[in-house]
Scaffold this active site. Sequence first.
Site, PDB file in Angstrom:
ATOM      1  N   ASP A  21       0.838  -1.205   0.000  1.00 39.26           N
ATOM      2  CA  ASP A  21       0.000   0.000   0.000  1.00 39.26           C
ATOM      3  C   ASP A  21       0.872   1.254   0.000  1.00 39.26           C
ATOM      4  OD1 ASP A  21      -2.259  -1.667   0.184  1.00 39.26           O
ATOM      5  OD2 ASP A  21      -2.119  -1.684   2.375  1.00 39.26           O
TER       6      ASP A  21
ATOM      7  N   HIS B  77      -5.575  -3.403   5.345  1.00 40.04           N
ATOM      8  CA  HIS B  77      -4.969  -3.801   4.064  1.00 40.04           C
ATOM      9  C   HIS B  77      -6.041  -4.396   3.152  1.00 40.04           C
ATOM     10  CE1 HIS B  77      -1.881  -4.999   1.269  1.00 40.04           C
ATOM     11  NE2 HIS B  77      -2.153  -6.292   1.406  1.00 40.04           N
TER      12      HIS B  77
END
Length: 433
Positions: free
Chosen positions: A268, A295
């Site tokens: 990310d 996530h």
Amino acid sequence: MAAQAPAQALPGSAAVGTGQAAPPRAQLRSTKEEASAAAKALAALEDATEEDVDAELRLVRQAGSRRSLQRSFGFGRSSKAVVAAAAAAMRNAAQRVLAQGWQAVQSSAAEFSTRAAKERKVAVLGAAGGIGQPLSLLMKMNPQVTQLSLYDVANTKGVAADCSHINSSARVEGFEGDASLADALKGCDLVIIPAGVPRKPGMTRDDLFKINAGIVKGLVEACGKHCPGAILNIISNPVNSTVPIAAEALKRMGVYDKRKLMGVTTLDVVRAKTFYAEKLGLDVGTVDVPVVGGHAGITILPLFSQATPTMPSSTPADVIDALTKRTQDGGTEVVNAKAGKGSATLSMAYAAALFADACLRGMNGATATECTFVESDVTDLPFFATKVKLGTEGVEAIHPVGSMSDYEKEVFATMSPELLASIEKGIKFVKDN
């Protein structure tokens, strides 16, 4: 919270903390001598023609060599103004050469420290998969790894044989099937778990939960039995649930250490940096964007308000929203682009290798700061991703989220219930199984 280094060397770089190999000691001595010669040139510099000065400075810029510096003593006659300008330029050149010399000394010391560090055994569980294979390659290239243990239910021997031919120092051994899992894990300092099925078009991370939850639980229990002191990096999705599953499984065994269990959310961060740099026309090596939350989808919250370099205040709201959503949907973007033939494997392996490298550096005494999904009290959620300081025992300190823009506060409020539900789902799975 501390900013990340502007550029990260790939695992396998010869000099830790730089992208270049540290020069040999003979070269370091030469560099010091060149700096000394530059200083002497400043003291003896006399009047010179403008052409001589220009020619000399070109030589200094191109090589900084002792020979070019010594030519300073033979300059001809010219005005005092030219001499003053030349002296200033030579002084700057001498300072640059000296600074480069010290940087080389520090790089050499860091490399020596890494080589002298304790031997580190690393295991990759799921090494024959789409993430596991490139991750195994990258870990074989990491100079901090002395023994690499590759495990999967099948096809691991070929991956291990392939990696073992790479001319780096880590010793590689492959293990296949449940019966060999104990041997794969014994003595491990770091275990990376990408095992499980990848996401396909139309699948949600909740769909993945039904398959991967049991896989992760079984592997983590094996870690708790055969390498209870190892740091665990959980990649298997959905991370928002698999990390709590791992925590509950280890608690049940009496070997849980919250400092040593981390969900890998580095991808990310990698995506946020890339998209931010592309949009603003920046060198991605200078960019840092903290990503907090979870996530999966909307639980991923890139804090562009904390980005480095700072986002211009004139940036339109729709641009920030688009960057945020692209970071949140990065996995889906890759799944759709691969048209059912895979998910984000290469970028995930790269991100996992970066995070594993940071964990190893921490274990070896060189602290590092990275975002990761851990048990945390910085919010009301029991698990949360923020920047953490990594040290010899894993997580040494968890940094607060920091200030957020109004937009980011809104996203945080929206995603918190979904993240909590995923965490509780993982906890419930272990209690029911």
